[in-house]
Design an enzyme around this catalytic site. Structure first.
Site, short mmCIF file in Angstrom:
data_model
loop_
_atom_site.label_atom_id
_atom_site.label_comp_id
_atom_site.label_asym_id
_atom_site.label_seq_id
_atom_site.Cartn_x
_atom_site.Cartn_y
_atom_site.Cartn_z
CB THR A 90 -51.83 -4.20 -32.62
OG1 THR A 90 -51.12 -4.34 -33.24
CG2 THR A 90 -52.47 -4.83 -31.06
CG ASP A 129 -51.67 -9.95 -32.34
OD1 ASP A 129 -51.88 -8.84 -32.01
OD2 ASP A 129 -50.73 -10.20 -31.43
CG ASP A 146 -48.49 -7.10 -34.11
OD1 ASP A 146 -47.53 -7.99 -34.13
OD2 ASP A 146 -49.55 -6.74 -32.58
N GLY A 147 -45.43 -7.28 -35.66
CA GLY A 147 -43.64 -6.90 -35.14
C GLY A 147 -42.93 -7.28 -36.23
NE ARG A 196 -38.22 -7.94 -36.71
CZ ARG A 196 -39.79 -8.51 -35.95
NH1 ARG A 196 -40.08 -8.46 -34.77
NH2 ARG A 196 -40.05 -9.38 -36.56
CG ASP A 203 -50.29 -9.26 -27.25
OD1 ASP A 203 -51.32 -9.81 -28.06
OD2 ASP A 203 -49.40 -9.55 -26.85
#
Length: 284
Positions: A31, A65, A68-69, A73, A90
């Site tokens: 991030t 970016d 990152d999610g 997970r 963001d």
């Protein structure tokens, strides 16, 4: 609007996320790296007129970016702070993009009006995001509107990239469209939050009314039962008092006759109770 693309993007990013999961790289690090790279590219390349190069750099770090999610997970490290950090970064990256475009219009484009439009898009985009975040923090539904972050970045970067390739008028058109779409989205979210708040208040009032009705019914039943018990107890108390008086009246002559021949104390004893009742009545 572009949410239907998320499954396809996830399928593309999952293999990369699987590779990164074997390294010490953390989602928060991705991030921060993505934000720094995007901000540096936008603020260094856009003001100098290198619009297409700036768009390529920003696009690359946007994809970074987005990982990152996926990485969070896969590693099982999702959490509230990660979501907070991602949302905050963001906002910084978005501000860098539109600030860089505004600087270009001031320094090289010589168009202060479009510079103002770019800054308006910056502020409007921040308000759109804030409206949703604040509404959701209050438990309200506010997930509406066209110009979400993905759409805003797509319009801005595509317009800037085409302008860097020499396509005329595309960047001004893109900024004006984005300014209008952001404004509409902001008011859509305000209206949605107001409607959600009204529905929430109505549901709370209905629940409170139902609870009050139930409590009142229980209280009325208790009062009726208490009244019946008191009514039943009153005759019993009266009967007991009458029986006591009768007993006293029957026993008085016997006591009086036993001492009447001495000094007449029985006469005083039989008149004393009547005197006490009258004094109580006059004092009350």
């Amino acid at each position: 609007m572009l949410k239907f693309l998320r499954p396809a993007i996830a399928r593309v990013l999952n293999p990369v996320g699987q590779l990164l999961a074997r390294t010490p790289v953390t989602p928060n690090a991705l991030t921060i790296i993505g934000t720094i790279g995007m901000s540096a590219g936008a603020l260094s390349l856009f003001p100098t007129g290198h619009l297409f190069a700036g768009v390529m750099v920003c696009t690359g770090f946007v994809l970074t970016d987005m990982l990152d999610g996926t990485l969070a997970r896969i590693k099982g490290t999702t959490g509230n702070f990660g979501a907070f950090l991602d949302s905050t970064m963001d906002r910084i990256a978005d501000a860098a993009v539109f600030a860089g475009l505004a600087a270009w219009f001031v320094l090289g484009g010589h168009d202060k009006v479009l510079a103002g439009v770019a800054l308006y898009c910056l502020v409007a985009g921040a308000l759109v995001s804030y409206a949703k975040a604040r509404a959701e923090s209050l438990g309200l539904k506010c997930d509406v509107g066209f110009a979400e972050r993905t759409e805003r970045l797509l319009i801005a970067l595509v317009s800037a990239g085409l302008a860097g390739l020499g396509v005329p008028y595309v960047l001004p058109i893109g900024l004006w469209v984005l300014a209008a779409a952001s404004t509409v989205t902001f008011f859509q979210r305000v209206v949605a939050a107001r409607r959600s708040a009204a529905e929430l208040a109505a549901g709370t009032a209905e629940s409170a009314g139902t609870g009050a009705a139930g409590t009142g019914g229980a209280g009325g039943a208790g009062g009726a039962g208490g009244g019946s018990a008191a009514a039943a107890a009153a005759p019993s108390a009266g009967g007991a008092a009458g029986a006591t008086s009768t007993s006293a009246g029957q026993s008085a002559p016997a006591d009086g006759s036993s001492v009447a021949s001495a000094v007449g104390v029985s006469r005083a004893a039989t008149t004393r109770p009547g005197t006490d009742q009258r004094d109580a009545a006059s004092g009350g």
